[in-house]
Design a protein around this motif. Sequence first.
Motif, PDB file in Angstrom:
ATOM      1  N   GLY A  66      -9.514  -3.364  -7.075  1.00  0.00           N
ATOM      2  CA  GLY A  66     -10.867  -2.962  -6.750  1.00  0.00           C
ATOM      3  C   GLY A  66     -11.012  -1.472  -6.552  1.00  0.00           C
ATOM      4  O   GLY A  66     -12.051  -0.880  -6.873  1.00  0.00           O
ATOM      5  N   ALA A  67      -9.960  -0.843  -6.035  1.00  0.00           N
ATOM      6  CA  ALA A  67      -9.987   0.603  -5.782  1.00  0.00           C
ATOM      7  C   ALA A  67      -9.667   1.408  -7.040  1.00  0.00           C
ATOM      8  O   ALA A  67      -9.719   2.640  -7.016  1.00  0.00           O
ATOM      9  N   GLY A  73      -4.189 -10.721  -1.882  1.00  0.00           N
ATOM     10  CA  GLY A  73      -5.377 -10.038  -1.388  1.00  0.00           C
ATOM     11  C   GLY A  73      -5.210  -8.531  -1.437  1.00  0.00           C
ATOM     12  O   GLY A  73      -6.156  -7.791  -1.761  1.00  0.00           O
ATOM     13  N   THR A  74      -4.010  -8.057  -1.152  1.00  0.00           N
ATOM     14  CA  THR A  74      -3.747  -6.615  -1.219  1.00  0.00           C
ATOM     15  C   THR A  74      -3.768  -6.126  -2.661  1.00  0.00           C
ATOM     16  O   THR A  74      -4.320  -5.064  -2.958  1.00  0.00           O
ATOM     17  N   ARG A 112       0.837  -1.217   0.000  1.00  0.00           N
ATOM     18  CA  ARG A 112       0.000   0.000   0.000  1.00  0.00           C
ATOM     19  C   ARG A 112       0.862   1.252   0.000  1.00  0.00           C
ATOM     20  O   ARG A 112       0.562   2.231  -0.684  1.00  0.00           O
ATOM     21  N   TRP A 141     -10.080 -13.432  -6.918  1.00  0.00           N
ATOM     22  CA  TRP A 141      -9.235 -12.245  -7.030  1.00  0.00           C
ATOM     23  C   TRP A 141      -8.668 -12.143  -8.442  1.00  0.00           C
ATOM     24  O   TRP A 141      -8.557 -13.155  -9.143  1.00  0.00           O
ATOM     25  N   GLU A 158      -7.260  -5.682  -3.640  1.00  0.00           N
ATOM     26  CA  GLU A 158      -7.822  -4.437  -3.110  1.00  0.00           C
ATOM     27  C   GLU A 158      -7.451  -3.248  -4.001  1.00  0.00           C
ATOM     28  O   GLU A 158      -8.274  -2.375  -4.261  1.00  0.00           O
TER      29      GLU A 158
END
Length: 312
Positions: A143-144, A136-137, A102, A172, A140
């Motif tokens: 998805g964002a 998984g990150t 992130r 995913w 995300e």
Amino acid sequence: MTDLPLALGTIPFGTSLDDETTFAILDRFVDAGGTLLDTANNYPFWNEGATGDESELAIGRWLAARGNRDRVVLSTKCGARPTVPGDRTLDSAEGLSAVAIRSAVEGSLRRLGTDHVDVYWAHVEDRSVPLEETLGTFAELVGAGQVREIGASNVAAWRLERARALSRANGWPAYTRVQLRHTYLRPRPGVRLAESGHVLVQDEMIDYLRSEPDVTLWAYNTLMAGAYTRRDRPIPEGYDHPGTTHGLAVLREVAGELGATVNQVVLAWLIGGDLPTIPIVGVSSLAQLEEALGAVDLKLDDELRARLDAVR
């Protein structure tokens, strides 16, 4: 105009190449139909005085000056940026935890001056972190809307398949690209490369990719930093074996018959083979870029390709 089957490597941008030269190379690449720009959040941290920001920042300045974000496919990477200032090794690499990823993507988006990355890569493996956390990150981020597609760099075939299976099982986004070191010449079996982070294309990866047509190979170090053609850039010691001698001889014969350069034959061999490959070509001058562009329309017929393949 059809997109070029080449990616432009950008390691020297912002360091050994100033903005004037960098912008000229990027302009010419895009004008020729190129779209794929390959960088990372640590290029070129191994150079004295560099932090790893430089390549992304240079591309960001060019994008801002030209206003052409929609004309390029931005490819950048996370996981291999040192966390200790001045570290020129991978010993303190940020890794692929959720927190690291992130933070890394926010830094890349800021330096590139964009709201999304088209292809985001796990630069190196980090087996200290569960694949579920890394993937998984990445899911995300997709998805964002911060990331469009994901890829894995410097990974073994079995790890790539494990990651893709895990992504499928969880619904995913899966890795659709793999980036590895690959060129015409092959090193001796089992050789340890001087560049510890580099992972070579092996036979099992070739077999895997032939069975997985939705995964594209991006090849780096395709021209071996000039070693095919420059006397001041010797072939690395790990490639010192009879196959290299024979391979170079055939490359030169084919280049002579086609009126091309050895570098162009290598790139044409990568582009037009039965395993579709996107060569990443790093250049430091317009002349080098023009040579690479000249490989796109170079066709190797079955006889020439068979001659080249016979000595690998």
